[in-house]
Design a protein around this motif. Structure first.
Motif, PDB file in Angstrom:
ATOM      1  N   GLU A  49      40.021  40.106  39.397  1.00  0.00           N
ATOM      2  CA  GLU A  49      39.972  38.646  39.273  1.00  0.00           C
ATOM      3  C   GLU A  49      39.240  38.276  37.992  1.00  0.00           C
ATOM      4  O   GLU A  49      38.250  38.905  37.638  1.00  0.00           O
ATOM      5  N   THR A  56      44.466  48.213  44.621  1.00  0.00           N
ATOM      6  CA  THR A  56      45.385  47.259  44.019  1.00  0.00           C
ATOM      7  C   THR A  56      46.349  48.053  43.141  1.00  0.00           C
ATOM      8  O   THR A  56      45.930  48.956  42.416  1.00  0.00           O
ATOM      9  N   THR A  94      47.886  41.022  43.996  1.00  0.00           N
ATOM     10  CA  THR A  94      46.680  40.313  44.408  1.00  0.00           C
ATOM     11  C   THR A  94      45.505  40.919  43.656  1.00  0.00           C
ATOM     12  O   THR A  94      45.186  42.101  43.860  1.00  0.00           O
TER      13      THR A  94
END
Length: 474
Positions: A95, A149, A185
């Motif tokens: 992120e 991920t 994500t």
């Protein structure tokens, strides 16, 4: 491609934050070669994070063109080639603003690369019999699989230029099925846990971090520092820091048998539990301390002044500092005369003024107020800027005043008269009362706090703003 011998150990930054490519000295002769693949002292001195590896993994690849990835695991990796040569591709899948950043390079045994948690790793072998090695700072487990991920090797956004086209390379079916960038994500950042989140400072920290999903708050109901289960029933791998806002602050009650036990339990034993957890899981521990660790004999207390506590409360805070200080990554924020949401000196004086009461207030104890909003902001600043670990004095800035001076300021600002406040000595005020000894001089040297680049607000200005906010609530 021949191996380059005797490079100087050096690091090279990349477009992905935290990803660093290293040249490794390789020493060779007619027999072969030797290298220090991981040398903690030299590499940490060079700037490599001291990431505390716990497991060493090796991927052996029989044929050139073997391609693996793009996998982002929830741990840090130090990657190198034991034999052969690879084309490596790394994509930031964390992120944040660098999500999607790409870096590629060819690696042979004279190079290594540090890959932080959440950065996708992939490689393609350029020679037969290539061994790709990983040092990682967490143990692999089946439970961790759900925290990975992935990104497809053929993703058009990353647009990795593979030396051997993927339709001619050896790929697993799993790697072929990984999602494109639009469907990835991002791996969330590690969390900060605030314990003691229902007290004055805890409430200010809630306001400071309002809306930030990475910060988790726990009051006593959610995290009881006295219970072993609180520490066992939590996956500490998902955290980067603990902020300890819990404290026993009943200075006078601490002198009683019951209070003494409670003060030591919260201010020392609980801190030891937090410190042990921080050491075991390589977390940053933020611990809040007090001017009461000093006897008040100096005009301006520095961070390195020997601890000389007078009463039980001060002794427990000094012991708590000693315990927190053993954590390699620690911030001890030593503060004084705390004012925040809840019962405090300023609110008491404003209430007395509103009722026309003319109090006697001690005039031989001097220091500065510390507003919890600023303590919370300073803690956030230390963590965000990754300031040097250690002890920091922190209060609001401005002139040093006595409690009587501050009481008079409050009276004046709420519309009463300064002369309604009468100054008395500490000895006079506590005559015939059961009270703990108090430091007479509590002013803290703020030079180190200023040196971090934090704008330390003036105490008088904060007092005015606080009283206005209190009046607006009424």
């Amino acid at each position: 491609m021949s191996l380059e011998f005797s490079k100087k150990l050096s690091g090279h930054t990349t477009p992905i934050p935290g990803v660093v490519l290293y040249d490794l000295p390789v020493h060779g002769d007619n027999r072969g070669w030797f290298k220090e693949n991981w040398q903690r002292e030299k590499m940490v001195a060079l700037g490599l994070p001291d990431f505390r590896p716990v497991q060493n993994n090796i991927s052996f690849n029989e044929k050139a063109g073997t391609t693996r990835g793009i996998h982002a695991e929830p741990w840090d990796k130090f990657i190198s080639v034991a034999t052969g040569r690879i084309f490596g591709a790394w994509v930031d899948l964390r992120e944040g603003p660098s999500f999607g950043a790409v870096f590629t390079a060819e690696l042979d045994p004279s190079q290594a690369i540090f890959i932080p948690r959440g950065v996708g790793n992939a490689f393609q072998t350029l020679e037969d019999n290539t061994a790709y090695t990983y040092l990682v700072n967490d143990h692999w487990s089946a439970d961790a699989q759900g925290q990975y991920t992935f990104l497809n090797l053929a993703d058009e956004t990353a647009a990795v230029s593979w030396p051997i086209p993927l339709d001619q390379a050896e790929l697993s079916d799993k790697d072929k099925a990984h999602p494109r960038m639009a469907d990835v994500t991002p791996m969330p950042a590690k969390k900060v846990l605030v314990v003691g989140a229902d007290g004055q400072l805890g409430k200010a920290l809630r306001e400071q971090y309002d809306g930030e999903a990475r910060v988790e708050f726990a009051g006593r109901g959610e995290f009881d520092l006295a219970r072993e289960d609180s520490f066992k029933n939590r996956n500490w791998k998902n955290y980067s820091a603990i902020v300890n806002a819990a404290a026993y602050t009943a200075v006078d009650a601490a002198e009683s048998e019951e209070g003494r036990a409670a003060a030591w339990a919260i201010n020392v034993t609980a801190v030891a539990n937090l410190a042990r957890t921080a050491v075991e899981h390589d977390l940053t521990l933020v611990h809040v301390s007090s001017d009461y660790v000093f006897d008040g004999s100096r005009d301006n207390h520095g961070e390195n002044e020997p601890l000389t506590p007078l009463g039980v409360y001060g002794q427990t805070k000094a012991a708590g500092e000693a315990v927190a200080g053993v954590v390699p990554r620690h911030y001890i924020v030593r503060t004084s005369w705390v004012i925040g949401e809840g019962s405090n000196f300023v609110r008491t004086m404003a209430s007395l003024a509103g009722r026309g009461i003319k109090p006697a207030v001690v005039n031989d104890q001097t220091g500065r107020l510390s507003f919890t909003r600023d303590i919370a902001a300073f803690i956030s600043h230390l963590l965000t800027t990754e300031a040097a670990y250690g002890t920091y004095n922190f209060s609001n800035d401005g002139p040093v005043k006595s409690w009587a001076d501050i009481a008079a300021d409050v009276y004046e600002q709420v519309g009463a008269s300064r002369t309604d406040v009468t100054g008395v000595t500490t000895a006079e005020y506590f005559k015939d009362k059961a009270a703990a000894p108090r430091p007479l001089k509590s002013a803290l040297n703020l030079a180190k706090a200023h040196s971090t680049g934090f704008d330390v607000a003036n105490a008088d200005e904060r007092l005015t703003a606080y009283l206005k906010a209190e009046n607006d609530k009424a």
